[in-house]
Design an enzyme around this catalytic site. Structure first.
Site, PDB file in Angstrom:
ATOM      1  N   TYR A 193       0.852  -1.190   0.000  1.00 25.03           N
ATOM      2  CA  TYR A 193       0.000   0.000   0.000  1.00 25.03           C
ATOM      3  C   TYR A 193       0.886   1.237   0.000  1.00 25.03           C
ATOM      4  O   TYR A 193       1.744   1.395   0.871  1.00 25.03           O
ATOM      5  CB  TYR A 193      -0.910   0.011   1.240  1.00 25.03           C
ATOM      6  CG  TYR A 193      -1.844   1.213   1.266  1.00 25.03           C
ATOM      7  CD1 TYR A 193      -2.777   1.406   0.256  1.00 25.03           C
ATOM      8  CD2 TYR A 193      -1.787   2.147   2.296  1.00 25.03           C
ATOM      9  CE1 TYR A 193      -3.636   2.507   0.270  1.00 25.03           C
ATOM     10  CE2 TYR A 193      -2.644   3.244   2.325  1.00 25.03           C
ATOM     11  CZ  TYR A 193      -3.563   3.418   1.304  1.00 25.03           C
ATOM     12  OH  TYR A 193      -4.400   4.501   1.314  1.00 25.03           O
ATOM     13  N   ASP A 288       9.360   3.467   0.915  1.00 21.94           N
ATOM     14  CA  ASP A 288       8.175   4.047   1.536  1.00 21.94           C
ATOM     15  C   ASP A 288       8.278   3.726   3.026  1.00 21.94           C
ATOM     16  O   ASP A 288       7.967   2.615   3.461  1.00 21.94           O
ATOM     17  CB  ASP A 288       6.918   3.434   0.908  1.00 21.94           C
ATOM     18  CG  ASP A 288       5.643   4.001   1.508  1.00 21.94           C
ATOM     19  OD1 ASP A 288       5.721   4.580   2.619  1.00 21.94           O
ATOM     20  OD2 ASP A 288       4.577   3.864   0.896  1.00 21.94           O
ATOM     21  N   LYS A 316       3.082   9.335   8.925  1.00 24.84           N
ATOM     22  CA  LYS A 316       2.796   8.841  10.279  1.00 24.84           C
ATOM     23  C   LYS A 316       3.700   9.396  11.391  1.00 24.84           C
ATOM     24  O   LYS A 316       3.491  10.496  11.861  1.00 24.84           O
ATOM     25  CB  LYS A 316       2.804   7.318  10.263  1.00 24.84           C
ATOM     26  CG  LYS A 316       1.699   6.757   9.327  1.00 24.84           C
ATOM     27  CD  LYS A 316       1.416   5.313   9.565  1.00 24.84           C
ATOM     28  CE  LYS A 316       0.557   4.694   8.476  1.00 24.84           C
ATOM     29  NZ  LYS A 316      -0.844   4.626   8.732  1.00 24.84           N
TER      30      LYS A 316
HETATM   31  C1  LIG Z   1       3.295   2.203   3.599  1.00 23.04           C
HETATM   32  C2  LIG Z   1       2.309   3.321   3.421  1.00 23.04           C
HETATM   33  N1  LIG Z   1       2.520   4.221   2.467  1.00 23.04           N
HETATM   34  C3  LIG Z   1       1.678   5.255   2.274  1.00 23.04           C
HETATM   35  C4  LIG Z   1       0.572   5.411   3.069  1.00 23.04           C
HETATM   36  C5  LIG Z   1      -0.353   6.573   2.836  1.00 23.04           C
HETATM   37  O1  LIG Z   1      -0.191   7.511   3.845  1.00 23.04           O
HETATM   38  P1  LIG Z   1      -1.382   8.505   4.207  1.00 23.04           P
HETATM   39  O2  LIG Z   1      -2.469   7.685   4.813  1.00 23.04           O
HETATM   40  O3  LIG Z   1      -0.758   9.476   5.145  1.00 23.04           O
HETATM   41  O4  LIG Z   1      -1.797   9.146   2.942  1.00 23.04           O
HETATM   42  C6  LIG Z   1       0.325   4.491   4.092  1.00 23.04           C
HETATM   43  C7  LIG Z   1      -0.853   4.636   4.966  1.00 23.04           C
HETATM   44  O5  LIG Z   1      -1.218   3.798   5.736  1.00 23.04           O
HETATM   45  C8  LIG Z   1       1.216   3.409   4.276  1.00 23.04           C
HETATM   46  O6  LIG Z   1       1.009   2.493   5.235  1.00 23.04           O
END
Ligand SMILES: Cc1ncc(COP(=O)(O)O)c(C=O)c1O
Length: 486
Positions: A193, A288, A316
């Site tokens: 994700y 990421d 986060k």
């Molecule tokens: C690995 C990862 N990347 C990107 C995101 C997206 O972040 P946001 O919810 O702040 O848009 C998340 C959200 O849970 C995530 O777990």
């Protein structure tokens, strides 16, 4: 710059890497069995808890369903049988609108590594709000303090650009990678994700599903996004070769622990191999670290693996739970393509946002990260995760249950139905069993709640600095009571 560096930066929140092959074998064995959840005769008692003890939440949920699509604004808030409304959070605990207390292993979906509503950061945030309000539109000193702090703990991030969310930061990183390399393909790992931007809603959650969830997204938008199965380096190499003759690969983007925060755990040396492949094919490596950044150590996953990504996506923990958490870090050469201002560079990738890098996010981020270092939060929370995981394993084995639990420090996976392991490698099983297995997981989540433990969707647990041995042991007793209902 006055950076607190009491803790050696090499100390990691992950004390031992799980044996990936063993975990996968156990998960596959779980997937082969029929799902085993709460017994039919025990479930009414679980649901009775929500009917009797959560009436305010229930009434709110009924109102919410009429004005908010699906009754929740965010997947994290979805709980079976209905979303609970939270009114108070403090450290390891959360209270719902009916005054019930829960051990909070959701921790806002990961950002609050210091524990919920951590006082020293709150005080700094309030002070800033009193002084200038949350936003001014002008530059604020804390923007530079935060960027310097990130570079200090994760030196690959020579420069940093703050944005509004992980999704935005991924979007920006992808654009930046293409602008820098002049190439177009982006390869991601199936199941991972990376937020919900148009190009990343591809192979989401379930490897091999490509555009299955790309509702409302034109085909052309995902035309240059590709996915590979987790841990399969051979297919990845073949894709890189193929791409070479059709425009080249701009970047490989990964969650370094494996898709969905290691729900499908990466092999220990996977990231190192990715680095080598990216170098060989002149592609950028994007980590990421939205979940892992600071949670698995002050040096992030890049510090743990000893791999230097070209770009890092933050979210986060970046702001310790304050709004808005997103940012891109990377080498100066790449990052300068984001240079802001009008006419500052002839070639630049455009990113923006009215509230991006607002003083509140930056002050919260600076003080949250400083506090994480001062308190050794990634390691303390990681040891709490170890204790919890060890205890869960002991209970599961003693009760003869097929469940699988493993952890990466403060990120603990507890898989009871293996729905998260399904893939397009077995589409018939996926179609036939996915919803049943998902329901088992939801019922487990409901049973944990009814026993005073809040998890992420009944399958993931985030520990925090606030999780003392006492909290963990208390939680273990509650988990055991739930497992006895199976
Ligand atoms: C690995 C990862 N990347 C990107 C995101 C997206 O972040 P946001 O919810 O702040 O848009 C998340 C959200 O849970 C995530 O777990």
């Amino acid at each position: 710059m006055n950076i607190v560096s009491k803790v050696p930066e090499t100390s990691h929140g992950i004390s031992a890497w799980p044996d990936t092959n063993d975990v996968m074998d156990r998960l596959n064995a779980l997937l082969r069995q029929p799902p085993r959840g709460i017994r039919k005769d025990a479930m009414p008692k679980v649901l009775e808890y929500f009917d009797q003890k959560c009436q305010t939440s229930k009434a709110l949920a009924e109102r919410t369903a009429k004005v908010i699509p699906g009754g929740v604004q965010h997947n994290l808030a979805f709980n079976h049988p209905f979303p609970l409304a939270a009114t108070r959070c403090d450290g390891a605990y959360m209270w719902d609108a009916d005054g019930n207390r829960y051990i909070d292993f959701l921790q806002a979906g990961g950002p609050t590594l210091l524990g919920s509503n951590y006082l020293p950061v709150r005080e700094k945030a309030l002070q800033l709000i009193n002084e200038c309000g949350p936003v001014t539109g002008l530059f604020h000193e804390y923007e530079v303090k935060l960027a310097e702090l990130i570079r200090h703990y994760m030196p690959a991030n020579e420069m940093f650009r703050m944005l509004g969310s992980g999704t935005e930061a991924v979007m920006g990183a992808v654009r930046l990678a293409r602008a820098f390399t002049g190439k177009k393909w982006i390869i991601k790992v199936g199941g991972a994700y990376h937020g919900w931007s148009d190009q990343m809603v591809y192979g989401m959650r379930v490897p091999g599903t490509g555009r299955r969830e790309a509702i409302g997204i034109p085909k052309g938008t995902t035309a240059y996004t590709q996915e590979v199965f987790p841990n399969e380096l051979g297919t990845l190499r073949r894709k890189l070769w193929m791409n070479k003759v059709r425009g080249g690969t701009a970047a490989i983007i990964v969650e370094p622990l494996g898709p969905e925060s290691g729900t499908r755990p990466a092999l220990r040396d996977y990231n190192k191999q990715l680095r080598a492949l990216c170098d060989e094919f002149d592609a950028l490596l994007i980590f990421d670290e939205v979940v892992t950044g600071f949670r698995v150590g002050m040096g992030g996953a890049q510090g743990y693996f000893g791999v230097r990504p070209d770009l890092t996506v933050f979210g986060k923990c970046l702001t310790g739970g304050y709004l808005m958490a997103g940012g891109i870090g990377g080498s100066k050469a790449v990052m300068m393509l984001l240079a802001g201002g009008i006419g500052t560079s002839s070639k630049r990738a455009f990113v923006g946002g009215t509230l991006s890098a607002n003083p509140l996010s930056c002050v919260a981020g600076y003080h949250a990260i400083s506090e994480m270092a001062r308190t050794n939060a990634p390691v303390v929370a990681g040891r709490a995760g170890d204790r919890l995981c060890k205890g869960l394993n002991e209970i599961i084995n003693r009760l003869g249950l097929p469940y699988v639990t493993y952890n990466f420090g403060s990120i603990v996976h507890l898989q009871t139905s293996a729905v998260l392991l399904m893939s397009m490698r077995n589409p018939i099983k996926l179609m036939k069993e996915a919803s049943k297995r998902k329901h088992v997981m939801e019922e487990m989540g409901a049973a944990y709640l009814a026993h005073g433990v809040l998890t992420l969707a009944g399958s993931r647990i985030y520990t925090s600095l606030a999780d003392t041995d006492e909290v963990i042991d208390n939680a273990l007793n509650r988990f055991e009571s739930v497992f006895k209902l199976v």
